[in-house]
Design an enzyme around this catalytic site. Structure first.
Site, PDB file in Angstrom:
ATOM      1  N   ASN A  33       0.860  -1.166   0.000  1.00  0.00           N
ATOM      2  CA  ASN A  33       0.000   0.000   0.000  1.00  0.00           C
ATOM      3  C   ASN A  33       0.909   1.232   0.000  1.00  0.00           C
ATOM      4  OD1 ASN A  33      -1.949   1.934   0.559  1.00  0.00           O
ATOM      5  ND2 ASN A  33      -3.055   0.605   2.001  1.00  0.00           N
ATOM      6  N   LYS A  85       3.326   0.964   3.165  1.00  0.00           N
ATOM      7  CA  LYS A  85       2.963  -0.079   4.117  1.00  0.00           C
ATOM      8  C   LYS A  85       2.930  -1.420   3.393  1.00  0.00           C
ATOM      9  CE  LYS A  85      -0.782   2.219   5.677  1.00  0.00           C
ATOM     10  NZ  LYS A  85      -2.084   2.300   6.334  1.00  0.00           N
ATOM     11  N   ARG A 108      -2.596  -1.816  -3.541  1.00  0.00           N
ATOM     12  CA  ARG A 108      -3.703  -0.865  -3.544  1.00  0.00           C
ATOM     13  C   ARG A 108      -3.325   0.233  -4.531  1.00  0.00           C
ATOM     14  NH1 ARG A 108      -4.084   4.179  -0.100  1.00  0.00           N
ATOM     15  NH2 ARG A 108      -6.097   5.032  -0.667  1.00  0.00           N
ATOM     16  N   HIS A 151     -11.764   5.407  -1.714  1.00  0.00           N
ATOM     17  CA  HIS A 151     -12.017   4.541  -0.542  1.00  0.00           C
ATOM     18  C   HIS A 151     -12.880   3.326  -0.909  1.00  0.00           C
ATOM     19  CE1 HIS A 151     -11.612   8.257   2.316  1.00  0.00           C
ATOM     20  NE2 HIS A 151     -10.449   7.627   2.229  1.00  0.00           N
ATOM     21  N   LEU A 200     -14.725   7.126   7.881  1.00  0.00           N
ATOM     22  CA  LEU A 200     -14.305   8.386   8.497  1.00  0.00           C
ATOM     23  C   LEU A 200     -12.908   8.211   9.095  1.00  0.00           C
ATOM     24  CD1 LEU A 200     -17.661   9.167  10.409  1.00  0.00           C
ATOM     25  CD2 LEU A 200     -17.038   9.818   8.080  1.00  0.00           C
ATOM     26  N   GLY A 217      -8.916  11.111   5.786  1.00  0.00           N
ATOM     27  CA  GLY A 217      -9.802  11.339   4.646  1.00  0.00           C
ATOM     28  C   GLY A 217     -11.137  10.717   5.001  1.00  0.00           C
ATOM     29  N   ARG A 240      -8.749  18.304   4.898  1.00  0.00           N
ATOM     30  CA  ARG A 240      -9.348  18.707   3.612  1.00  0.00           C
ATOM     31  C   ARG A 240     -10.688  19.386   3.859  1.00  0.00           C
ATOM     32  NH1 ARG A 240      -8.863  12.953   1.210  1.00  0.00           N
ATOM     33  NH2 ARG A 240      -6.614  12.746   1.021  1.00  0.00           N
ATOM     34  N   ARG A 272      -9.292  13.476  18.139  1.00  0.00           N
ATOM     35  CA  ARG A 272      -9.081  13.232  19.574  1.00  0.00           C
ATOM     36  C   ARG A 272      -8.733  14.528  20.297  1.00  0.00           C
ATOM     37  NH1 ARG A 272      -5.446   8.169  18.073  1.00  0.00           N
ATOM     38  NH2 ARG A 272      -5.047   9.666  16.426  1.00  0.00           N
ATOM     39  N   GLU A 330     -14.783   4.231  13.801  1.00  0.00           N
ATOM     40  CA  GLU A 330     -14.694   3.101  14.727  1.00  0.00           C
ATOM     41  C   GLU A 330     -14.502   3.533  16.175  1.00  0.00           C
ATOM     42  OE1 GLU A 330     -11.833   0.059  13.441  1.00  0.00           O
ATOM     43  OE2 GLU A 330     -12.188   0.740  11.394  1.00  0.00           O
ATOM     44  N   ASN A 331     -13.864   4.707  16.347  1.00  0.00           N
ATOM     45  CA  ASN A 331     -13.459   5.070  17.713  1.00  0.00           C
ATOM     46  C   ASN A 331     -14.236   6.199  18.360  1.00  0.00           C
ATOM     47  OD1 ASN A 331     -11.102   3.282  18.086  1.00  0.00           O
ATOM     48  ND2 ASN A 331     -10.365   4.371  16.291  1.00  0.00           N
ATOM     49  N   GLU A 391      -8.658  -2.867   5.003  1.00  0.00           N
ATOM     50  CA  GLU A 391      -8.352  -2.663   3.590  1.00  0.00           C
ATOM     51  C   GLU A 391      -7.362  -3.710   3.053  1.00  0.00           C
ATOM     52  OE1 GLU A 391      -6.227   1.002   2.735  1.00  0.00           O
ATOM     53  OE2 GLU A 391      -7.992   1.617   1.594  1.00  0.00           O
TER      54      GLU A 391
HETATM   55  P1  ADP Z   1      -6.161   7.415   7.696  1.00  0.00           P
HETATM   56  O1  ADP Z   1      -7.218   8.039   6.844  1.00  0.00           O
HETATM   57  O2  ADP Z   1      -4.907   8.224   7.780  1.00  0.00           O
HETATM   58  O3  ADP Z   1      -5.936   5.943   7.459  1.00  0.00           O
HETATM   59  P2  ADP Z   1      -7.418   6.572  10.182  1.00  0.00           P
HETATM   60  O4  ADP Z   1      -8.499   5.752   9.616  1.00  0.00           O
HETATM   61  O5  ADP Z   1      -6.356   5.896  10.974  1.00  0.00           O
HETATM   62  O6  ADP Z   1      -6.761   7.555   9.143  1.00  0.00           O
HETATM   63  O7  ADP Z   1      -8.113   7.676  11.121  1.00  0.00           O
HETATM   64  C1  ADP Z   1      -7.330   8.640  11.741  1.00  0.00           C
HETATM   65  C2  ADP Z   1      -8.186   9.563  12.568  1.00  0.00           C
HETATM   66  O8  ADP Z   1      -9.013   8.807  13.461  1.00  0.00           O
HETATM   67  C3  ADP Z   1      -7.350  10.448  13.459  1.00  0.00           C
HETATM   68  O9  ADP Z   1      -7.021  11.626  12.831  1.00  0.00           O
HETATM   69  C4  ADP Z   1      -8.253  10.702  14.630  1.00  0.00           C
HETATM   70  O10 ADP Z   1      -8.896  11.936  14.392  1.00  0.00           O
HETATM   71  C5  ADP Z   1      -9.295   9.626  14.574  1.00  0.00           C
HETATM   72  N1  ADP Z   1      -9.302   8.820  15.794  1.00  0.00           N
HETATM   73  C6  ADP Z   1      -8.540   7.742  16.079  1.00  0.00           C
HETATM   74  N2  ADP Z   1      -8.837   7.285  17.333  1.00  0.00           N
HETATM   75  C7  ADP Z   1      -9.807   8.090  17.819  1.00  0.00           C
HETATM   76  C8  ADP Z   1     -10.541   8.147  19.048  1.00  0.00           C
HETATM   77  N3  ADP Z   1     -10.332   7.272  20.025  1.00  0.00           N
HETATM   78  N4  ADP Z   1     -11.486   9.103  19.180  1.00  0.00           N
HETATM   79  C9  ADP Z   1     -11.696   9.995  18.200  1.00  0.00           C
HETATM   80  N5  ADP Z   1     -11.043  10.002  17.030  1.00  0.00           N
HETATM   81  C10 ADP Z   1     -10.118   9.065  16.831  1.00  0.00           C
END
Ligand code: ADP
Length: 413
Positions: A7, A14, A98, A186, A215, A218, A247, A291, A340-341, A390
């Site tokens: 990737n 990666k 990818r 995506h 989310l 990007g 963005r 975060r 997810e988070n 992915e």
């Molecule tokens: P990428 O698009 O770079 O692959 P990710 O899918 O890893 O990004 O998402 C990154 C974003 O997820 C971070 O910028 C952060 O804002 C958000 N994030 C990760 N963990 C948490 C959390 N526990 N609570 C809120 N937002 C989170």
């Protein structure tokens, strides 16, 4: 089968290796047996390589002029030292890449041929940060691993089913024929998320009207009916649509023109402003990491509160705008870092969608594990949190293509 997934980004690379039985592809995602990450962005003189395998983590520098983007050194860690998982590199069965942009030409994963390489090259103007890195990586694999089968899995492929009315911009039609159209991105993640959510909900994918919300830094939505993408929020580039980490997402298209005329910013300056300095970061200031924004909002920072409100408001609006085309909504799935988070984003987003009969179970939302249902039993829309996978999805496409190839089928999954 040993499937190597690569990737390549503009400043990072990666890789991971999956070991997958030849007889059947597992229903649940397995962890890779080896993972490597090269960050080329932090230091101009070298890349930082981190490799994780066998419970061990190794770090070292790669010279910035290392041949084949350092791939040889990266792959050496598969067969040497504490991260060794293979006796020889010839054990690798297939390599999956990818590839961000396949234009409208590839609706499925495909074996990489001279023609495929040429297409990836032709599409460089549409993906100037990514497609050159993918090509470099494909050539590097040829140099290091010889004639191994290589597969391209395109981020645009899933969205090639979007009907013309959603794929065309309301500008002079000639531009559509010149490639100015909505492609969407995506796609690997949206497709995997939709399939996973359907499987977990116990309903056939073809029976569901769903929206998947990827989310991360990007961010994009996909509207999926009968298992096919019928709309998505990103467009000609990944800049369109939702407010993202850095963005802007969709804005009045006259703003860049105004900035260029009135402030003297050139095209590169506007590109940087909208891709790197906007979105959550543009409003909050210190960063686009949700975060940090959530913490600052808790502490009473008004810009953090504004950034959060805008992010959620635009997300709700984009979700709602897709529902007429879907003809209703059976399932909403959140995936990737924020999806997810962040229970706060999910809760605030769903609160605006209660008019659909959508009811979140706040307890399940706050304690949500990977791949779980967070809506209440009487909600008319199921809401799921799906763990983004992915690389696993790319490995699956490689596995399927290899199986078909063995049986003598053509260049398609
Ligand atoms: P990428 O698009 O770079 O692959 P990710 O899918 O890893 O990004 O998402 C990154 C974003 O997820 C971070 O910028 C952060 O804002 C958000 N994030 C990760 N963990 C948490 C959390 N526990 N609570 C809120 N937002 C989170």
């Amino acid at each position: 089968m040993k499937i190597l997934v690569l990737n390549a980004g503009s400043s990072s690379q990666k890789s991971c290796l999956y070991e997958i039985p030849e007889a059947a592809f597992p229903e649940t995602a397995a962890e890779p047996i080896w993972e490597a990450m090269v960050d080329w962005g932090a230091n101009p003189d070298y890349g930082s390589l981190t490799v994780v395998a066998n419970g061990s983590k190794q770090e070292r520098h790669l010279a910035s002029d290392a041949p084949s983007r350092g791939l040889e050194a990266v792959l050496e860690t598969l067969v040497q030292g504490e991260t060794q998982v293979l006796g020889s590199l010839s054990e690798i069965t297939i390599v999956g890449h990818r590839v961000v942009h396949g234009g409208d030409r590839y609706s499925q994963a495909t074996f990489i041929t001279e023609a495929v390489k040429q297409t990836i090259e032709e599409l460089i103007p549409l993906a100037p940060n990514h497609n050159p890195a993918h090509l470099d990586e494909i050539l590097a694999v040829e140099a290091v691993l010889g004639e191994i089968p290589q597969v391209a899995v395109f981020d645009t492929a899933f969205h090639t089913s979007i009907p013309p009315a959603a794929a065309t911009y309301p500008i002079p039609y000639d531009w559509f024929d010149k490639g100015i159209r909505r492609y969407g991105f995506h796609g690997i993640s949206h497709r995997y998320c939709a399939e996973q959510a359907a499987t977990l909900s116990g309903k056939p994918l073809e029976s569901l009207r769903m929206i998947t919300a990827h989310l991360g830094n990007g961010a994009s939505l996909a509207a999926i009916r009968e298992g096919k993408s019928i709309n998505t929020s990103m467009g000609f580039t990944p800049l369109e649509g939702l407010m993202m980490g850095t963005r802007s997402g969709s804005i009045d298209p006259a703003i860049p023109l105004y900035l260029m005329k009135e402030t003297g910013l050139d095209a590169q300056g506007v590109d940087r402003l909208l891709n790197k300095e906007s979105g959550l970061k543009g409003i909050f200031g210190p960063s686009g990491d949700l975060r940090e924004i959530l913490q600052a909002r808790e502490a009473g920072n008004p810009r953090a509160a504004l950034a959060f409100e805008m992010y959620v408001g635009r997300l709700q609006g984009a979700i709602a705008s897709m529902i007429p085309q879907l003809g209703g909504l059976d399932l909403l799935a959140f995936t990737a870092g924020v999806g997810e988070n962040s229970s706060a984003v999910r809760s605030a987003t769903c609160a605006g969608l209660e008019f659909l009969g959508l009811q979140l179970d706040e307890g399940k939302n706050r304690g949500s594990a990977k791949n779980s249902l967070i809506s209440s039993p009487n909600s008319s829309v199921q809401v799921w949190v799906i763990h983004a996978q992915e690389d696993w999805a790319i490995a699956r496409d490689c596995w399927q293509l290899a199986q078909r190839h063995r049986k003598g089928y053509s260049n398609e999954t």
